[in-house]
Each structure stands twice: as structure tokens, then as C-alpha cells.
Design a protein around this motif. Structure first.
Motif, mmCIF file in Angstrom:
data_model
loop_
_atom_site.group_PDB
_atom_site.id
_atom_site.type_symbol
_atom_site.label_atom_id
_atom_site.label_comp_id
_atom_site.label_asym_id
_atom_site.label_seq_id
_atom_site.Cartn_x
_atom_site.Cartn_y
_atom_site.Cartn_z
ATOM 1 N N UNK A 1 19.273 -3.123 -10.601
ATOM 2 C CA UNK A 1 18.508 -3.834 -11.155
ATOM 3 C C UNK A 1 19.021 -5.135 -11.886
ATOM 4 N N UNK A 2 18.304 -6.235 -11.744
ATOM 5 C CA UNK A 2 18.797 -7.428 -12.589
ATOM 6 C C UNK A 2 18.510 -7.190 -14.060
ATOM 7 N N UNK A 3 17.582 -6.349 -14.528
ATOM 8 C CA UNK A 3 17.463 -5.999 -15.897
ATOM 9 C C UNK A 3 18.853 -5.600 -16.714
ATOM 10 N N UNK A 4 19.619 -4.839 -15.813
ATOM 11 C CA UNK A 4 20.717 -4.366 -16.406
ATOM 12 C C UNK A 4 21.711 -5.604 -16.500
ATOM 13 N N UNK A 5 21.595 -6.604 -15.840
ATOM 14 C CA UNK A 5 22.588 -7.644 -15.931
ATOM 15 C C UNK A 5 22.049 -8.565 -17.358
ATOM 16 N N UNK A 6 20.835 -8.691 -17.254
ATOM 17 C CA UNK A 6 20.236 -9.395 -18.398
ATOM 18 C C UNK A 6 20.725 -8.696 -19.711
ATOM 19 N N UNK A 7 20.275 -7.548 -19.689
ATOM 20 C CA UNK A 7 20.679 -6.884 -20.915
ATOM 21 C C UNK A 7 22.101 -7.077 -21.467
ATOM 22 N N UNK A 8 23.258 -6.653 -20.410
ATOM 23 C CA UNK A 8 24.447 -6.860 -20.929
ATOM 24 C C UNK A 8 24.971 -8.356 -21.329
ATOM 25 N N UNK A 9 24.595 -9.254 -20.550
ATOM 26 C CA UNK A 9 24.889 -10.656 -20.691
ATOM 27 C C UNK A 9 24.074 -11.242 -21.988
ATOM 28 N N UNK A 10 23.051 -10.750 -22.267
ATOM 29 C CA UNK A 10 22.137 -11.240 -23.483
ATOM 30 C C UNK A 10 22.870 -10.530 -24.705
ATOM 31 N N UNK A 11 23.276 -9.323 -24.500
ATOM 32 C CA UNK A 11 24.148 -8.808 -25.728
ATOM 33 C C UNK A 11 25.371 -9.201 -25.978
ATOM 34 N N UNK B 1 22.041 3.156 -16.845
ATOM 35 C CA UNK B 1 21.066 2.328 -16.385
ATOM 36 C C UNK B 1 21.213 2.215 -15.058
ATOM 37 N N UNK B 2 20.568 1.096 -14.323
ATOM 38 C CA UNK B 2 20.675 0.963 -12.937
ATOM 39 C C UNK B 2 21.901 0.023 -12.680
ATOM 40 N N UNK C 1 32.076 -1.240 -13.023
ATOM 41 C CA UNK C 1 32.325 -1.252 -11.999
ATOM 42 C C UNK C 1 31.947 -0.050 -10.872
ATOM 43 N N UNK C 2 32.340 -0.188 -9.675
ATOM 44 C CA UNK C 2 32.256 0.947 -9.005
ATOM 45 C C UNK C 2 33.498 1.684 -8.937
ATOM 46 N N UNK C 3 33.484 2.568 -9.841
ATOM 47 C CA UNK C 3 34.911 3.661 -9.989
ATOM 48 C C UNK C 3 34.487 4.495 -11.054
ATOM 49 N N UNK C 4 35.401 5.608 -11.223
ATOM 50 C CA UNK C 4 35.068 6.702 -11.698
ATOM 51 C C UNK C 4 34.675 6.786 -13.292
ATOM 52 N N UNK C 5 35.089 5.373 -13.703
ATOM 53 C CA UNK C 5 34.973 5.319 -15.002
ATOM 54 C C UNK C 5 33.643 4.920 -15.526
ATOM 55 N N UNK C 6 33.005 4.466 -14.531
ATOM 56 C CA UNK C 6 31.618 4.259 -15.010
ATOM 57 C C UNK C 6 30.791 5.602 -14.799
ATOM 58 N N UNK C 7 30.251 6.112 -16.068
ATOM 59 C CA UNK C 7 29.534 7.207 -16.160
ATOM 60 C C UNK C 7 28.089 7.105 -15.703
ATOM 61 N N UNK C 8 27.553 7.823 -14.845
ATOM 62 C CA UNK C 8 26.125 7.524 -14.372
ATOM 63 C C UNK C 8 25.335 8.877 -14.565
ATOM 64 N N UNK C 9 26.328 9.947 -14.691
ATOM 65 C CA UNK C 9 25.584 10.894 -14.921
ATOM 66 C C UNK C 9 24.466 11.408 -15.992
ATOM 67 N N UNK C 10 24.921 10.559 -17.149
ATOM 68 C CA UNK C 10 23.992 10.516 -18.332
ATOM 69 C C UNK C 10 22.577 10.049 -18.037
ATOM 70 N N UNK C 11 21.584 10.895 -18.308
ATOM 71 C CA UNK C 11 20.261 10.373 -18.240
ATOM 72 C C UNK C 11 19.723 8.807 -18.525
ATOM 73 N N UNK C 12 20.600 8.493 -19.708
ATOM 74 C CA UNK C 12 20.372 7.321 -20.181
ATOM 75 C C UNK C 12 21.124 6.135 -19.589
#
Lengths: 406, 454
Positions: free
Chosen positions: B33-43, B29-30, B16-27
Motif C-alpha cells: 500500500x502506498x500509505x506504508x511508503x508515505x509514512x516511512x518517508x515522511x517519518x 503494515x502492508x 525488504x523481502x527477506x526474513x528480517x522483515x517481521x510480518x507476523x505481528x498484527x501491527x
């Protein structure tokens, strides 16, 4: 008007096709109308023909043979899925064709419309559009219970009260498009910065309040969704008369018109250009698409017989707001290449029967047009704006920030 | 013969959009982007999860009158993402959070019914409410509902949606070309609802969907929220994450459900939890420390303390001591667009001060210490055991996992749960109701005299 620009071709999808008895045709799939596979098959068929886009019809009330309210017929297709969700459902299964769902503006929240279409643009990588639709239906208003819409009697469409009601509905629709467009622009393209040093994910100076306040609603903004890939998904509207031409001129990128012959096509193009001047439109000119209902077959007799049989099943000769074409793909190709000479940019064909007439368009009409050098042989653009020759606009807020105060 | 152990329900929550979501890591994701949702759902589907869960936002947050820029900002429209994900998954349930305040029943019932058709019976609705005038500034409705009316509107909203879903009989769609009958009755979808919040009538446009009623999830831990959930929901999304709190909440909601004449099994309790895995216990704890420092940057530490103390603290040193004064108590809060974080600011501030003094912590380290949420930390074996213990001791029926590294969970923890016999080894149902072991929905009782065929 340059003649060398390619013809644009779209197809309008609605249930089992535009003829009310279409679902009873051989090859129709009436039991599948509410399945994803049916819609996947239709849209991928259109994509095989390299068409610019499909529109998906929708409304917030049932289909009916009456102008407002329901009839009690059990021999017509009833029920309809949400068009924006259908478009989303087929987006990952297609790669080039534009996806243009109908979204009715009269009862929806503009904020939701904006994020839904922006998200369709993300899910389709830049292929989203929107067919703006006004609901003048008292019965649809009763589904929401928030406002009354006076019954609009077609016979009294020139009465001052009716004119006022229609003008208000179209004014509200224009406001809706305006605020949706502002919300799409409310994030500049490079707003996400992920700056670890300062701890900032986003540059708040590149997010903008839209502060829209109109007669029907106000919206503060910014959007919750970042600016979509096309910047502005393509906005389309069907228009038959002056109020709708003006709405299109103020708000749309593409207008669908319904002339019945080449003279009317010429007049419709002129009326659109007049409306653009009246609206003070200063961006790219509207792309004018002519709507035609089509029954296409290997020969004129077969096509005519097929339509006559459907008319007989339905108990009435099919009539439409748009012209009805019945005949071969070659004759249709001749008609399209002739009509475009009056300044028409493209055609939106409404298949009389699905999938029959859609298949005929991709397998027969498209090759016939290609043989006349009038249509593309394959997709050369990946976005819908690209296909239509529309540029990707800068955010109005970026432009405003870049313009020094004078 | 020993009874089969309770089967664990697993859902994956898109960050979600809160400070628990780590965005600082170079790895990282977006978020868009729809690909982020596809990856998580398919996993999640590869891991045989019950469903995928999306939160919602309707206005960007603001703190001290300015757009909040320290967390992930921006997300897509819920329905559109779920509709598209239905194309790239086959069994996974698709749950969307949709607000019952800034929407209308006709439209939402139609969208969820459509999603249920287009996914073959995998749709779920997480019903939330808002009374927030701040969010209301983006909507026609504005923000005028007071707190008690929120649940009144939500309850009537869900009741109305169910009436609409029931307005098409199961067999209304005939589609027989030779007989020339498409629908069995001329007024398929007829409905009439006359209530306090909604007074609507007409015809619903979507035939009955595969699940009949999409699964209803309710988030909310307040008394009103619990009552609403016990009366109407198929599942409850809760924050009660510790074993003791979880057991108390679980017992309370299940007994309330019984009081409404429902079976305790009719409502599933699903706390939102996170996890951190490591090859060893110490590695998992070290990773947790690293993640916590990314979640609470120096700037975020000050921002979170400002949210508690309700005033500007930008001049304070994140590594320095806490302010000495008491929090500003006011109805007007410094943070807007975020669910209320603190019930009693003064009490919470005193508790934080006590922790800081006892452990000798500066602002940032204190915030890291006191804002941690329930998480399962350790080796895969330990995490699997703790999750199982949680469920078998009736602290929950399963979990909505807030994933950082869902792939790792699927690869390492799911097989261990399967070995324990507490998680499926293949999908045995095609609908989400089937995954959750929920029966067919009960037909709603219309609020007026319109007959609904059973």
C-alpha cells in the motif's frame, strides 16, 4: 446504442499544448514545463472539471517537425519528461481523475511496464491507465542500439516491406499488452495470507507463472508486484488505420480515433466494431473516444484570432491528425452531443494551448455539457474503470482455477 | 579550536523481502500500500534524514523449485514509488535501486533525470547488477552476462548515463516567448556513445536536471564492486557492519578512490544496519530475542539451513540436531532469485556445527544465532553513542537504517545525535547532493568526438 449513458471526457496533455507555438501564448508557462508544479496545476484543473482522465504524451525521442529524425528549429518546445513518472508524481495530489501516461512498448521491457503501471494503480488507489504507443522511428531505435527499424516512408506505406514492418511492430505491441495483462493477473487478489501457524506469508498456489513466449520476447512471471487495485489498469491506444484498430480490438479497453466530421466518426465506429469481430473480441466492447484539437474562447472570432496568431508565429497553418475545433464552448458542446449519436462513447480533447484551453474546457465546456444533461456533475466513482463503466475483471488464473476440468 | 565532529549521514531503507522483515505481528503494515511508503518517508523527513532508500526485485524467489512463501513477497516498482513520494516530501533524498543488467541507459538516464526534475534535485540511483539467468527469464535480454561482464556493463552503463545527463548544457533551456527561442541550440541533447556494451546515438529528451547528475550509489562488497564504487560512485552501500570490518572496508575504498584521482570525501561509506531500542538495556535485548524468533520461524530455520546445505531438509525437526553430512556443493543452488549467501558452503557448515556443539543448540536456535546481522541494540543513549563512535572512528560516514520502528528512532535517537553535534538540526540544503556535502558533478568525457559544452 443507448443514448442515456453519460458522455465521457478526457484531456490529452502535451508540453505547452498541441500547437507548436503554444508556448509563446500569453499565460503559457514555458519555463515551468519541467517542473512538478506545472503538471500538478494542469491535472488538478482537469479534476475540477470532473473529467474522466488525463493522458500524458511521451516518446523515446525528441519532438520534431520531421516524420523521423530531428529538425534544427530552436523555436519549438524541446525536451519531455517521462510520462509514467509524471503520472506518479501527481497521483498523491489528486483523488478521482484517471491518470493515463503514454508508455512506448517497442524498446521497453514488458515486465517493467507491468510493474510500473500496477504501482501507479496502487499510488493512485485505482486510477491508473496506459496509452500504448508503438515506436516506428529509426532514430528512437538508435537510442537503444539493440535493433534496426527500417525508415518508414509515408509515401511508400503500402509497399509490402513497409506493411510487414508495421505489422510486426503492432504485433509486438499486442504481445506486450498481453504479457502485461497476464502479469497483472498473475497474483490472485487474495494471494497474501499471512498465516502465522504455517509461517507462510503468501499462498503460492495463488501466484501464477505467465509463461509467455512470443516472436519477440518471452516472460516467465509471476509479477513481482501484487495484483493492482483495479485488477487491470485501463489500456488505451490511438488508432488511425486498420492495423491500429486491430491492435486496439485485441488489446485495449479504450480507443482514440480521429475522424474529421460526423460521417467519418460514424465510419470510425463501424471500423472499430469490425475490428472487434475480426479479432474475436469477447470481453466488453471498446470504449470509442474521438480526438479533437481544441481552441476554445468566449466567441468564435477571439478563438480564430488566437489560433491565427499562433500559426503566424510558427510560420505554418496548424494541422493535426485529429480534427481541429476553433470556437466557443457552446458550439463545442453542440458538436460533441451531435457526434456522440453515431455511437461515440466520449471525447479526448487536445488543448491547443495550455493552460488556456484546458481552463476553458473545465470552466466553460463542462458547464455547457451539464446544461445539456450530457455530463456528470461530480465524481460518483473512485476508480478509472468505474468512471468508464468497466467492471473489475477477475484474474484469468482465478477463473481458470474455478472452472472444473471437463 | 577543536575540529567539528564528522556529521552522520542517515538513510531509511524500506523493509525488504527477506526474513528480517517481521510480518507476523498484527501491527505489521502492508508491503505494498502506498500509505506504508508515505509514512516511512515522511517519518524519515521529520527526522531530517538524508534520503529514503528502496531495494528492487525482478523475480520472485524460488526454493526447491517452488515459489518461496515464508518471507514478505511482492513489492512495487521503484521509479513509480519514488515519483509519487516526491509529491509528499520536500527535502528528503529519494534513492532507488535499479539494475544495470536488465535495462538500457537511455531509458534509465531519462527516468532518473525526470525524477530529479520532479523532486527538485533529490534523486539517487543505487546501481546493482545481475548475471542471473533465472531473473533473466523475465526480460528480453535474458541472463547471459558472466560475472566479470556485469561490472563492465555497469561501469559503461553509468558512464553512458552521465554522457546523456551532460548532453544538455546548463543554459540550453531559454524559453523566451518574445524572442521566440525555446532552446539555445537546434540539437540540444545530441549524444553519441560508441563502446563495448553500448553503441548508441541521437538526442536525449530531458534538459539538465537540478543536480546535473543524480547521486550514484553502488552496492557490493566484492573486489570488483569496490573498484567500481571507488571509481564512479558518490556513496557505497555495504554490509560490512562491525567496527573492525567497517574500518578496513572504509580505508580500502577511500584509498582506491584516491587512486582514481578522487577526494576521499567524494565517496561516502554507508553500511546497512538495523537497530532495536529499549528503555533499558535488558528490555532492548529481550525485544531483540523476540524479534529474532519472529524472523526465524521453525519453517524459516529449515529453509535457511537448506540454503546453506543446498538440499531438501523438510524431514528435519527444527528443534532437533543438525544433519550429519557435508553440504551439497554444486553450481546449481536450491535457492534462486536471491543474492549469494555463502561463499564456501563446507567451511560455513563446519563453523555452524562448531557453534551448535559448543552452545548445544538445535537447528532453529543455531540459525537464530548465526544469521544475525549487525545491529545496534540498547537504550537510545547507547545506540546514539555507538553510531557516533562508528562514524568518528572512520568505520563509516553514516548508515542506511533498516527500520523496525523508525518513529522511535526519530523521536529518541535523532535528538541525542543532535545534542552530540553530529547530526543536522534543520535541512540546510534543498538537494541530496547538498545534504551529503557533495560538490557539483564533474562533466563526463564523451567517449567519442561529440563536444560537450562546459
Amino acid at each position: 446504442m443507448t443514448r442515456s449513458t453519460p458522455l465521457h471526457l478526457a484531456v490529452a496533455l502535451d508540453g505547452a499544448g498541441w500547437h507548436p507555438a503554444a508556448w509563446r501564448s500569453p499565460g503559457a508557462r514555458p519555463g515551468d514545463l519541467f517542473t512538478a508544479d506545472y503538471w500538478r496545476d494542469l491535472v488538478t484543473t482537469a479534476e475540477r472539471g470532473s473529467l474522466d482522465f488525463v493522458t500524458i504524451e511521451d516518446s523515446l525521442g525528441p519532438r520534431s517537425s520531421r516524420r523521423d529524425g530531428v529538425d534544427d528549429r530552436t523555436d519549438h518546445v524541446r525536451g519531455r519528461l517521462d510520462a509514467a513518472l509524471l503520472a506518479a508524481r501527481v497521483a498523491p495530489l489528486t483523488s478521482h481523475i484517471g491518470l493515463v501516461p503514454t508508455v512506448t512498448t517497442t524498446h521497453t521491457e514488458p515486465f517493467h511496464v507491468s510493474t510500473a503501471l500496477a504501482t501507479l494503480d496502487f499510488a493512485s488507489k485505482g486510477r491508473a491507465g496506459w496509452q500504448v504507443k508503438v515506436s516506428a522511428s529509426a532514430t528512437e531505435a538508435a537510442h537503444f542500439g539493440r535493433r534496426r527499424i527500417p525508415p518508414i516512408d509515408h509515401e511508400r506505406r503500402h509497399d509490402p516491406e513497409t506493411v510487414r514492418a508495421i505489422t510486426q511492430l503492432f504485433g509486438e505491441a499486442a504481445d506486450t499488452v498481453e504479457v502485461v495483462r497476464r502479469l497483472w493477473d498473475s497474483w490472485e487478489d487474495d494471494a497474501v495470507i499471512r498465516d502465522v501457524t504455517t509461517g507462510r506469508f503468501v499462498d503460492r498456489d495463488k501466484l501464477h507463472y505467465v509463461d509467455f513466449a512470443g516472436d519477440w520476447f518471452s516472460v516467465r512471471g509471476p509479477s513481482i508486484t501484487p495484483r493492482p487495485p483495479q485488477g487491470q489498469p485501463v489500456v488505451t491506444a490511438l488508432a488511425h488505420a486498420e492495423a491500429a484498430y486491430l491492435l486496439a480490438a485485441r488489446a485495449a479497453d479504450v480507443v482514440f480515433v480521429t475522424p474529421h466530421d460526423i460521417e467519418e466518426a460514424d465510419a470510425a465506429v463501424s471500423a472499430v466494431r469490425d475490428a472487434e469481430r475480426a479479432a474475436g473480441r469477447d470481453g466488453e466492447p471498446l470504449r470509442v473516444f474521438v480526438d479533437l484539437v481544441v481552441f476554445v474562447d468566449t466567441d468564435d472570432e477571439t478563438a480564430g484570432r488566437r489560433k491565427a496568431l499562433l500559426d503566424e508565429l510558427d510560420g505554418a497553418e496548424y494541422a493535426s491528425d485529429a480534427a481541429v475545433f476553433v470556437g466557443t464552448a457552446d458550439r463545442l458542446a453542440d458538436l460533441l452531443t451531435t457526434w456522440r449519436r453515431v455511437g461515440v462513447d466520449g471525447f479526448r480533447l487536445r488543448p491547443g494551448v495550455l493552460p488556456h484551453d484546458l481552463t476553458a474546457l473545465t470552466e466553460r465546456l463542462v458547464p455547457a455539457l451539464q446544461a445539456r444533461d450530457a455530463f456528470r456533475r461530480h465524481y460518483e466513482q473512485s476508480t478509472l474503470r468505474g468512471l468508464l463503466g468497466l467492471t473489475r475483471p477477475a484474474s484469468r488464473y482465478t477463473a481458470a482455477a474455478a472452472t472444473p476440468a471437463t | 579550536m577543536t575540529a567539528r565532529p564528522k556529521q552522520i549521514i542517515l538513510a531509511a531503507h524500506f523493509p525488504g523481502v527477506n526474513n528480517h522483515t517481521v510480518w507476523q505481528d498484527p501491527n505489521a503494515g502492508s508491503q505494498i500500500d502506498f500509505s506504508s511508503f508515505v509514512h516511512l518517508a515522511q517519518t524519515a523527513e521529520r527526522g531530517l534524514f538524508d534520503f529514503f532508500f528502496l531495494a528492487e526485485g525482478l523475480r520472485l524467489r524460488e526454493q526447491r523449485g517452488r515459489l518461496y512463501d515464508l518471507d514478505v513477497v511482492g513489492r512495487p516498482d521503484t521509479f513509480t514509488v519514488l515519483g509519487a513520494l516526491a509529491a509528499v516530501t520536500t527535502r528528503l533524498g529519494l534513492a532507488g535501486t535499479i539494475n544495470a543488467t536488465f535495462n538500457e541507459p537511455y531509458e534509465i538516464a531519462r527516468q532518473f533525470s525526470t525524477l530529479d526534475h520532479l523532486s527538485g534535485g533529490r534523486a539517487a540511483w543505487n546501481v546493482v547488477t545481475s548475471s542471473d539467468a533465472f531473473t533473466g527469464e523475465n526480460f528480453r535480454r535474458g541472463g547471459y552476462l558472466d560475472h566479470s561482464q556485469r561490472y563492465e556493463r555497469a561501469a559503461e552503463f553509468v558512464r553512458t548515463a552521465r554522457e546523456l545527463w551532460d548532453s544538455w548544457a546548463q543554459d540550453a533551456l531559454v524559453a523566451d516567448p518574445s524572442a521566440g527561442v525555446f532552446v539555445s541550440e537546434g540539437d540540444a541533447g545530441a549524444f553519441e556513445h560508441a563502446g563495448v556494451q553500448f553503441d548508441i546515438a541521437g538526442h536525449f529528451t530531458v534538459p539538465r536536471s537540478p543536480q546535473g547528475h543524480p547521486v550514484i550509489i553502488q552496492a557490493g562488497d566484492s573486489d570488483a564492486g569496490r573498484g567500481f564504487a571507488a571509481a564512479t560512485a558518490d556513496a557505497v552501500f555495504t554490509r560490512h557492519g562491525t567496527l573492525e570490518e567497517g574500518r578496513a572496508f572504509y580505508a580500502d575504498v577511500k584509498s582506491k578512490a584516491a587512486a582514481y584521482g578522487r577526494s576521499p570525501d567524494d565517496v561516502k561509506i554507508l553500511p546497512g544496519v538495523s537497530f532495536v531500542l529499549g528503555d533499558t538495556e535488558s528490555e532492548a535485548h529481550e525485544r531483540t530475542r523476540h524479534i529474532r524468533r519472529q524472523q526465524v520461524s521453525p519453517q524459516t530455520a529449515i529453509a535457511l539451513l537448506e540454503q546453506l546445505r543446498n538440499r531438501d531438509l523438510s524431514e528435519y525437526d527444527p528443534d532437533g540436531p543438525l544433519p550429519a553430512d557435508d553440504p551439497r556443493v554444486s553450481d546449481d543452488t536450491i535457492i534462486k532469485g536471491r543474492a549469494r549467501q555463502h561463499d564456501d558452503r563446507v567451511e560455513t557448515a563446519r563453523r555452524w556445527r562448531a557453534v551448535a556443539e559448543e552452545k548445544k543448540l538445535g537447528i532453529r536456535d543455531l540459525v537464530i544465532e548465526v544469521t544475525d546481522r549487525q545491529r545496534f541494540v540498547g537504550t537510545p543513549a547507547r545506540v546514539a553513542e555507538e553510531l557516533d563512535t562508528f562514524v568518528q572512528s572512520d568505520a563509516s560516514d553514516g548508515f542506511i537504517l533498516v527500520p523496525a520502528g523508525l518513529d522511535e528512532f526519530v523521536d529518541k535517537v535523532v535528538p541525542l545525535l543532535q545534542e552530540r553535534g553530529v547530526f543536522r538540526t534543520e535541512y540546510t540544503a534543498s538537494t541530496l547532493r547538498g545534504h551529503l556535502g557533495l560538490g557539483p558533478p564533474r562533466l563526463s568525457t564523451p567517449s567519442t568526438g561529440v563536444a560537450v559544452s562546459a
